[in-house]
Design an enzyme around this catalytic site. Structure first.
Site, PDB file in Angstrom:
ATOM      1  N   ARG A  72       0.888  -1.181   0.000  1.00 22.70           N
ATOM      2  CA  ARG A  72       0.000   0.000   0.000  1.00 22.70           C
ATOM      3  C   ARG A  72       0.916   1.218   0.000  1.00 22.70           C
ATOM      4  O   ARG A  72       1.922   1.243   0.701  1.00 22.70           O
ATOM      5  CB  ARG A  72      -0.863   0.003   1.256  1.00 22.70           C
ATOM      6  CG  ARG A  72      -1.683  -1.276   1.416  1.00 22.70           C
ATOM      7  CD  ARG A  72      -2.601  -1.159   2.629  1.00 22.70           C
ATOM      8  NE  ARG A  72      -2.896  -2.463   3.216  1.00 22.70           N
ATOM      9  CZ  ARG A  72      -3.851  -3.274   2.791  1.00 22.70           C
ATOM     10  NH1 ARG A  72      -4.605  -2.928   1.782  1.00 22.70           N
ATOM     11  NH2 ARG A  72      -4.054  -4.443   3.369  1.00 22.70           N
ATOM     12  N   GLY A 102      -7.404  -3.920  -4.945  1.00 22.20           N
ATOM     13  CA  GLY A 102      -8.695  -3.551  -4.365  1.00 22.20           C
ATOM     14  C   GLY A 102      -9.013  -2.076  -4.547  1.00 22.20           C
ATOM     15  O   GLY A 102      -8.458  -1.415  -5.435  1.00 22.20           O
ATOM     16  N   GLY A 104      -8.309   0.860  -3.033  1.00 24.58           N
ATOM     17  CA  GLY A 104      -7.248   1.874  -3.064  1.00 24.58           C
ATOM     18  C   GLY A 104      -6.447   1.794  -4.354  1.00 24.58           C
ATOM     19  O   GLY A 104      -6.061   2.820  -4.932  1.00 24.58           O
ATOM     20  N   ILE A 127      -9.495 -10.210  -0.895  1.00 23.60           N
ATOM     21  CA  ILE A 127     -10.200 -11.292  -0.197  1.00 23.60           C
ATOM     22  C   ILE A 127     -11.481 -10.766   0.443  1.00 23.60           C
ATOM     23  O   ILE A 127     -12.380 -11.531   0.728  1.00 23.60           O
ATOM     24  CB  ILE A 127      -9.312 -11.988   0.864  1.00 23.60           C
ATOM     25  CG1 ILE A 127      -8.957 -11.030   1.999  1.00 23.60           C
ATOM     26  CG2 ILE A 127      -8.079 -12.611   0.237  1.00 23.60           C
ATOM     27  CD1 ILE A 127      -8.543 -11.762   3.265  1.00 23.60           C
ATOM     28  N   ASP A 128     -11.571  -9.461   0.662  1.00 25.03           N
ATOM     29  CA  ASP A 128     -12.756  -8.895   1.328  1.00 25.03           C
ATOM     30  C   ASP A 128     -14.019  -8.941   0.470  1.00 25.03           C
ATOM     31  O   ASP A 128     -15.122  -8.849   0.988  1.00 25.03           O
ATOM     32  CB  ASP A 128     -12.487  -7.438   1.729  1.00 25.03           C
ATOM     33  CG  ASP A 128     -11.477  -7.345   2.867  1.00 25.03           C
ATOM     34  OD1 ASP A 128     -11.311  -8.341   3.581  1.00 25.03           O
ATOM     35  OD2 ASP A 128     -10.862  -6.282   3.013  1.00 25.03           O
ATOM     36  N   MET A 170     -11.149 -11.973   8.768  1.00 23.52           N
ATOM     37  CA  MET A 170     -10.824 -10.648   8.255  1.00 23.52           C
ATOM     38  C   MET A 170     -12.058  -9.911   7.753  1.00 23.52           C
ATOM     39  O   MET A 170     -13.090 -10.533   7.475  1.00 23.52           O
ATOM     40  CB  MET A 170      -9.776 -10.743   7.156  1.00 23.52           C
ATOM     41  CG  MET A 170      -8.360 -10.733   7.716  1.00 23.52           C
ATOM     42  SD  MET A 170      -7.129 -10.576   6.431  1.00 23.52           S
ATOM     43  CE  MET A 170      -5.701 -10.150   7.425  1.00 23.52           C
ATOM     44  N   HIS A 250      -3.831 -13.317   8.921  1.00 24.25           N
ATOM     45  CA  HIS A 250      -3.344 -13.260   7.539  1.00 24.25           C
ATOM     46  C   HIS A 250      -3.259 -14.609   6.850  1.00 24.25           C
ATOM     47  O   HIS A 250      -2.993 -14.642   5.645  1.00 24.25           O
ATOM     48  CB  HIS A 250      -1.988 -12.545   7.497  1.00 24.25           C
ATOM     49  CG  HIS A 250      -2.113 -11.072   7.735  1.00 24.25           C
ATOM     50  ND1 HIS A 250      -2.311 -10.549   8.988  1.00 24.25           N
ATOM     51  CD2 HIS A 250      -2.111 -10.022   6.873  1.00 24.25           C
ATOM     52  CE1 HIS A 250      -2.407  -9.227   8.899  1.00 24.25           C
ATOM     53  NE2 HIS A 250      -2.298  -8.880   7.631  1.00 24.25           N
ATOM     54  N   GLN A 252      -5.642 -16.144   6.054  1.00 17.06           N
ATOM     55  CA  GLN A 252      -6.735 -16.064   5.074  1.00 17.06           C
ATOM     56  C   GLN A 252      -6.292 -15.424   3.760  1.00 17.06           C
ATOM     57  O   GLN A 252      -6.971 -15.533   2.754  1.00 17.06           O
ATOM     58  CB  GLN A 252      -7.885 -15.209   5.648  1.00 17.06           C
ATOM     59  CG  GLN A 252      -8.572 -15.844   6.831  1.00 17.06           C
ATOM     60  CD  GLN A 252      -9.307 -14.803   7.673  1.00 17.06           C
ATOM     61  OE1 GLN A 252     -10.504 -14.616   7.515  1.00 17.06           O
ATOM     62  NE2 GLN A 252      -8.610 -14.126   8.557  1.00 17.06           N
TER      63      GLN A 252
HETATM   64  O1  F6P Z   1      -6.901  -7.557   2.121  1.00 15.61           O
HETATM   65  C1  F6P Z   1      -7.907  -6.955   2.884  1.00 15.61           C
HETATM   66  C2  F6P Z   1      -7.579  -7.101   4.312  1.00 15.61           C
HETATM   67  O2  F6P Z   1      -7.309  -8.442   4.472  1.00 15.61           O
HETATM   68  C3  F6P Z   1      -8.588  -6.685   5.373  1.00 15.61           C
HETATM   69  O3  F6P Z   1      -9.634  -7.562   5.605  1.00 15.61           O
HETATM   70  C4  F6P Z   1      -7.698  -6.504   6.573  1.00 15.61           C
HETATM   71  O4  F6P Z   1      -8.271  -5.723   7.533  1.00 15.61           O
HETATM   72  C5  F6P Z   1      -6.501  -5.881   5.968  1.00 15.61           C
HETATM   73  O5  F6P Z   1      -6.438  -6.359   4.637  1.00 15.61           O
HETATM   74  C6  F6P Z   1      -5.230  -6.105   6.715  1.00 15.61           C
HETATM   75  O6  F6P Z   1      -4.138  -5.971   5.880  1.00 15.61           O
HETATM   76  P1  F6P Z   1      -2.713  -5.429   6.268  1.00 15.61           P
HETATM   77  O7  F6P Z   1      -2.281  -6.172   7.476  1.00 15.61           O
HETATM   78  O8  F6P Z   1      -1.902  -5.747   5.057  1.00 15.61           O
HETATM   79  O9  F6P Z   1      -2.857  -3.960   6.506  1.00 15.61           O
END
Ligand code: F6P
Length: 320
Positions: A72, A102, A104, A127-128, A170, A250, A252
């Site tokens: 990100r 996704g 963003g 995955i959301d 998640m 994670h 998931q």
């Molecule tokens: O990919 C989406 C997601 O899995 C959300 O459900 C979760 O809250 C978030 O990413 C956590 O991701 P990170 O730990 O990479 O910030």
């Protein structure tokens, strides 16, 4: 269009590799030079691009994660960051980009195209499963199967010890994973951020089930609703039952994509390149349950996808 780039961005999702493979091989098959961008938008702004050939994407269709790696980026939310990324594409003569990610990531794709004129096509991967304009995004099926497998295993030990288990899945903003996991694993309750819940009511439900002879109970909690630990404490105190909890976290996001995700990602990746070649831009490929669709990014980014309340009601009926 002779040169395109492929980027994975945001949280990874199982099936991203299948989409990369499909985009690269569709491009090469059409005589296009395909560049891979490493590390998402951060890598784009640093000019970390390379020519991806057919061998680079060999053997990755069944691998989780993303061989391009991801991330990100706060800097890509700024005009200066977007301009830096566009410059690296333009300096290589790249006229179009497939952006896999996704919400963003799609926002960044739209900005990139609006400010630079580079064509972009988005591929929904999260995955959301909270991206509008598609019934399913890449990675969701794998993630819910991972969560259901965990819930099934927990059910075995919960039954043997007459326990209540709270499983946190998640979903920081929404309950798509929680609802599907709860329905598929026969959960006694599902807590999601979008719908108010009462732990008192859930305790009544658990007690009534116990009195009827239930030997185990499972509660699925979306991380955005509350924490599994808190739910465990309240239920243990109010009911006196033995309550345990676990956070799937994670795991998931990892693992080999299911056949569904592999096929979906292959169709999406290929459709995205074909769309660029047909002169389309600022659209996202999707699946409406029957066929591949194209939705303007403006529409995708200005709407919200919501959980079907009927599914929650169905889960309650099933949990009696
Ligand atoms: O990919 C989406 C997601 O899995 C959300 O459900 C979760 O809250 C978030 O990413 C956590 O991701 P990170 O730990 O990479 O910030």
């Amino acid at each position: 269009m002779e040169r395109i780039a492929v980027i994975t961005s945001g949280g990874d999702a199982p099936g991203m590799n299948a989409a990369i493979r499909a985009a690269v091989r569709t491009g090469i098959g059409r005589g296009v030079t395909v560049f891979g961008v490493r590390n998402g938008y951060e890598g784009l702004m640093e000019g970390s691009l390379f020519e991806a050939d057919s061998i680079f994407v060999g053997g990755i269709i069944g691998r989780g994660g993303t061989v391009l790696r991801s991330g990100r980026s706060e800097r890509f939310k700024t005009a200066e960051g977007v301009a830096a990324g566009a410059e690296h594409l333009k300096s290589r003569g790249i006229q179009g980009a497939v952006i896999i990610g996704g919400d963003g990531s799609l926002r960044g794709a739209r900005e990139l195209s609006l400010t630079s004129g580079i064509a972009v096509i988005g591929v929904p991967a999260s995955i959301d499963n909270d991206i509008p304009g598609t019934a399913t995004s890449i990675g969701f099926d794998t993630a819910i199967n991972t969560a259901v497998e965990a819930a099934d295993k927990i059910r075995d030990t919960a039954y043997s010890h007459d326990r209540v288990f709270v499983i946190e899945v998640m979903g920081r903003q929404n309950g798509f994973i929680a609802v599907e996991t709860g329905l598929a694993s026969g959960a006694e309750a599902i807590l999601i951020p979008e719908v108010p819940y009462s732990l008192d009511d859930i305790c009544v439900r658990l007690t009534s089930g116990h009195d009827k002879g239930k030997k185990s109970s499972i509660i699925i909690v979306a991380e955005g609703a509350t924490s599994a630990a808190k739910v465990r404490d309240v239920i243990a105190e109010k009911t006196g039952y033995e309550v345990r909890y676990l956070v799937l976290g994670h795991m998931q996001r990892g693992g080999n994509p299911t056949a569904w995700d592999r096929v979906l990602a292959t169709r999406f990746g290929s459709a995205a390149v074909q769309a660029l070649m047909a002169g389309r831009t600022r659209e996202m490929v999707g699946f409406d349950g029957k066929q591949i669709t194209y939705t303007p990014l403006d529409d995708v980014l200005s709407t919200r996808r919501t959980v079907d309340p009927e599914k929650l009601l169905l889960a309650e009926v099933m949990a009696q």
